[in-house]
Design a protein around this motif. Sequence first.
Motif, short mmCIF file in Angstrom:
data_model
loop_
_atom_site.label_atom_id
_atom_site.label_comp_id
_atom_site.label_asym_id
_atom_site.label_seq_id
_atom_site.Cartn_x
_atom_site.Cartn_y
_atom_site.Cartn_z
N ALA A 57 0.82 -1.20 -0.05
CA ALA A 57 -0.04 -0.08 -0.01
C ALA A 57 0.83 1.29 0.07
CB ALA A 57 -1.15 -0.06 1.27
N LEU A 58 1.98 1.43 0.66
CA LEU A 58 2.92 2.30 0.95
C LEU A 58 3.64 2.57 -0.24
CD1 LEU A 58 3.80 2.20 4.75
CD2 LEU A 58 2.10 3.57 3.61
N LYS A 59 4.03 1.53 -1.02
CA LYS A 59 5.06 1.52 -2.13
C LYS A 59 4.18 1.24 -3.46
CE LYS A 59 8.43 3.47 -0.29
NZ LYS A 59 8.69 4.53 -0.84
N GLY A 60 2.81 1.06 -3.54
CA GLY A 60 2.10 0.44 -4.63
C GLY A 60 1.87 1.46 -5.69
N LYS A 61 1.04 1.03 -6.84
CA LYS A 61 0.75 1.89 -7.90
C LYS A 61 0.10 3.09 -7.38
CE LYS A 61 0.05 -2.00 -10.98
NZ LYS A 61 -0.77 -2.80 -11.81
N ALA A 62 -0.97 3.25 -6.39
CA ALA A 62 -1.60 4.38 -6.05
C ALA A 62 -0.67 5.31 -5.49
CB ALA A 62 -2.74 3.82 -5.19
N SER A 63 0.09 4.77 -4.56
CA SER A 63 1.25 5.58 -4.06
C SER A 63 2.11 6.18 -5.05
CB SER A 63 2.10 4.78 -2.99
OG SER A 63 2.86 5.48 -2.36
N VAL A 64 2.43 5.46 -5.91
CA VAL A 64 3.40 6.04 -7.06
C VAL A 64 2.73 7.17 -7.81
CG1 VAL A 64 4.43 5.55 -9.17
CG2 VAL A 64 4.74 4.00 -7.22
N TYR A 65 1.33 7.09 -8.08
CA TYR A 65 0.46 7.98 -8.67
C TYR A 65 0.48 9.26 -7.85
CZ TYR A 65 -3.78 10.07 -10.13
OH TYR A 65 -4.89 11.02 -10.54
N ARG A 66 0.22 8.92 -6.60
CA ARG A 66 0.13 10.22 -5.56
C ARG A 66 1.21 11.12 -5.56
NH1 ARG A 66 -4.38 10.68 -2.08
NH2 ARG A 66 -2.79 10.97 -0.42
N GLN A 67 2.32 10.29 -5.46
CA GLN A 67 3.58 10.98 -5.49
C GLN A 67 3.80 11.77 -6.83
OE1 GLN A 67 5.79 11.36 -2.82
NE2 GLN A 67 6.47 12.80 -4.15
N ALA A 68 3.37 11.14 -7.81
CA ALA A 68 3.72 11.78 -9.11
C ALA A 68 2.89 12.94 -9.23
CB ALA A 68 3.24 11.04 -10.18
N LEU A 69 1.76 13.01 -8.64
CA LEU A 69 0.70 14.16 -8.51
C LEU A 69 1.63 15.31 -7.68
CD1 LEU A 69 -2.71 12.97 -7.98
CD2 LEU A 69 -1.97 14.29 -10.02
N ARG A 70 2.07 14.91 -6.42
CA ARG A 70 2.68 15.97 -5.90
C ARG A 70 4.00 16.42 -6.31
NH1 ARG A 70 2.58 11.37 -2.29
NH2 ARG A 70 0.68 11.48 -1.03
N ASP A 71 4.66 15.89 -7.36
CA ASP A 71 5.63 16.11 -7.88
C ASP A 71 5.55 17.13 -9.15
OD1 ASP A 71 7.46 14.85 -6.26
OD2 ASP A 71 7.68 12.94 -7.46
N ILE A 72 4.11 17.27 -9.64
CA ILE A 72 3.81 18.25 -10.41
C ILE A 72 4.55 19.39 -10.56
CG2 ILE A 72 1.95 19.58 -11.40
CD1 ILE A 72 1.45 16.77 -12.19
N THR A 73 4.83 20.42 -9.46
CA THR A 73 5.62 21.44 -9.09
C THR A 73 7.05 21.35 -9.94
OG1 THR A 73 5.67 21.25 -6.84
CG2 THR A 73 3.67 22.28 -7.78
N THR A 74 7.76 20.15 -9.80
CA THR A 74 8.93 20.19 -10.09
C THR A 74 9.21 20.16 -11.44
OG1 THR A 74 9.08 17.61 -9.72
CG2 THR A 74 9.58 19.29 -7.80
N GLN A 75 8.09 19.59 -12.54
CA GLN A 75 8.28 19.39 -13.85
C GLN A 75 8.82 20.75 -14.38
OE1 GLN A 75 4.59 18.30 -15.69
NE2 GLN A 75 4.50 16.47 -14.28
#
Length: 93
Positions: A61-79
């Motif tokens: 749960a902590l490192k699964g697909k949903a977690s990766v997706y949520r981290q990608a959302l958090r990283d939007i501002t670094t694009q």
Amino acid sequence: AWFSLISERCYAAAAAEVRAKRDALLQATDADMALDRLGLTPPTGSTFMAWLSFLRTLGEALKGKASVYRQALRDITTQPGFPYEIEWPEMPK
């Protein structure tokens, strides 16, 4: 000076719009990431083996697909193109 002020205001408005969308997408998945929604039942035993399945499920749960997706959302501002050119991540299936 005028052009600089207008550019800063446009940037701030675009950044705020992107962050609002990102926050809404994160909020839409908050409930799915809550521990009570993961179907985890703490084991009754006190040995490591009794807890192993629980820990594996929690780790997924902590490192699964949903977690990766949520981290990608958090990283939007670094694009590099933020806030004008955004590559939105896709929710995993």
